[in-house]
Design an enzyme around this catalytic site. Sequence first.
Site, PDB file in Angstrom:
ATOM      1  N   ALA A  86      33.520  37.375  22.805  1.00 40.81           N
ATOM      2  CA  ALA A  86      32.711  36.161  22.705  1.00 40.81           C
ATOM      3  C   ALA A  86      32.173  35.979  21.289  1.00 40.81           C
ATOM      4  CB  ALA A  86      31.556  36.214  23.708  1.00 40.81           C
ATOM      5  N   ARG A 119      35.567  35.779  18.698  1.00 38.56           N
ATOM      6  CA  ARG A 119      36.622  34.794  18.894  1.00 38.56           C
ATOM      7  C   ARG A 119      36.137  33.523  19.572  1.00 38.56           C
ATOM      8  NH1 ARG A 119      41.628  35.924  18.709  1.00 38.56           N
ATOM      9  NH2 ARG A 119      41.601  33.707  18.210  1.00 38.56           N
ATOM     10  N   TYR A 173      20.558  37.449  32.395  1.00 33.39           N
ATOM     11  CA  TYR A 173      21.379  37.125  33.559  1.00 33.39           C
ATOM     12  C   TYR A 173      20.553  36.678  34.757  1.00 33.39           C
ATOM     13  CZ  TYR A 173      25.263  39.244  31.010  1.00 33.39           C
ATOM     14  OH  TYR A 173      26.228  39.527  30.080  1.00 33.39           O
ATOM     15  N   HIS A 179      32.664  38.318  37.277  1.00 30.43           N
ATOM     16  CA  HIS A 179      33.023  36.911  37.106  1.00 30.43           C
ATOM     17  C   HIS A 179      32.553  36.064  38.273  1.00 30.43           C
ATOM     18  CE1 HIS A 179      36.627  37.740  34.160  1.00 30.43           C
ATOM     19  NE2 HIS A 179      35.454  38.034  33.640  1.00 30.43           N
ATOM     20  N   LYS A 200      40.197  35.817  32.126  1.00 28.95           N
ATOM     21  CA  LYS A 200      41.199  36.341  33.060  1.00 28.95           C
ATOM     22  C   LYS A 200      40.993  37.849  33.267  1.00 28.95           C
ATOM     23  CE  LYS A 200      42.818  38.404  29.489  1.00 28.95           C
ATOM     24  NZ  LYS A 200      42.602  39.858  29.412  1.00 28.95           N
ATOM     25  N   ASP A 214      44.270  43.876  31.651  1.00 31.65           N
ATOM     26  CA  ASP A 214      43.738  43.547  30.334  1.00 31.65           C
ATOM     27  C   ASP A 214      44.796  42.920  29.436  1.00 31.65           C
ATOM     28  OD1 ASP A 214      41.446  43.509  28.644  1.00 31.65           O
ATOM     29  OD2 ASP A 214      42.325  45.134  27.474  1.00 31.65           O
TER      30      ASP A 214
END
Length: 356
Positions: A35, A38, A77, A101, A119, A203
């Site tokens: 995060a 990129r 969170y 997720h 993903k 991964d």
Amino acid sequence: MALEDAFANFTRRDWEDEPVEGTVRLAVIGVGGFARQRALPAIADGRYCESTTLVTSSPERAADVAEEYGISHVIDYDAFLDGDGADAYDAVYVATPNALHGRYAIAAAERGNHVICEKPLETTLERTQEIVDACADAGVTLMPAYRLQTEPTVRRARDLIRDGVIGDVVQVHGGFSHPLLESAGPDTWRLDPELAGGGALVDLGIYPLNTTRFILDAEPTGVYATTHSSGEPFDAVEEHIAFQLEFERGATASCTASLDAHASSQLDLIGTEGKIHIESPFGGVVPQEMVVESGDVRMEYTGPPVDEVCEEFDYFGYCVLTDTDPEPDGEDGLTDLRAIEAAYESAETGRRVGVA
């Protein structure tokens, strides 16, 4: 299609009919290495999304990131789950460990927020289905972060396949390797099966898996896989995997992935009348190098690198702003989880496993 036509205006955004006004305000959930390095830069460089909120376990430690990108809302969170500051964003980008997720994607969907999620969508088929159902019930956009589907070289390869330039595809060879321990310590969540849901396959191997499905516009019917780990710190997840996919129209894809090898990626598609080679497709910034052989004709294309992460967020934002369904959708994520679970079953049993 003539090869010259395929290479003309190579980096065109064929999904963008015309520019639209506005941006989609994003809450970035999980401020880890990807995060920071990129996603946030790509969002800032893009046209259709902007980061307005960071969600992190330690808002204090993310203060420098927030300042760098002019983000005024930084919450933890629990505050996100409670709905604090929900009026500051329209959509969420979920970049937490895989097993988390669903928690954040579903909470966002239930508040009416659109979702772009890293993903795989979740670690099991059942939990992936829960995300898909929650987004469908709420009527919000769900897009798995399959950035290769928005990348020009991959999209041009799909065009060539669709137009029969190399005949019927018979073989696909895809591989992705990365020395994980050079960028993350042995305590990284990617080596925790409860958080990651697997190792090299989820991964890295998911890239050739999903990209092959996208380019061929075909679904796997069976898989055979083998895995290997050399010991700590890869004793709980697979360090290396090799898997072969069978597709409904007869093509096979031989794919490899490794978390402990020299950084490398490649994709080759061999047809009855030619072949396509894409140089380094999976690393993040694709060099835009493609070689196409069709009969006796051979052509090479080399263009400026394209940041596929920026393409991905602009595509997501454009879909939300134009109320367009993205190509990577919930069913796309479910199909990959079916193939992943079949691959792990195959590796455990030593036999071919069908993909329902």
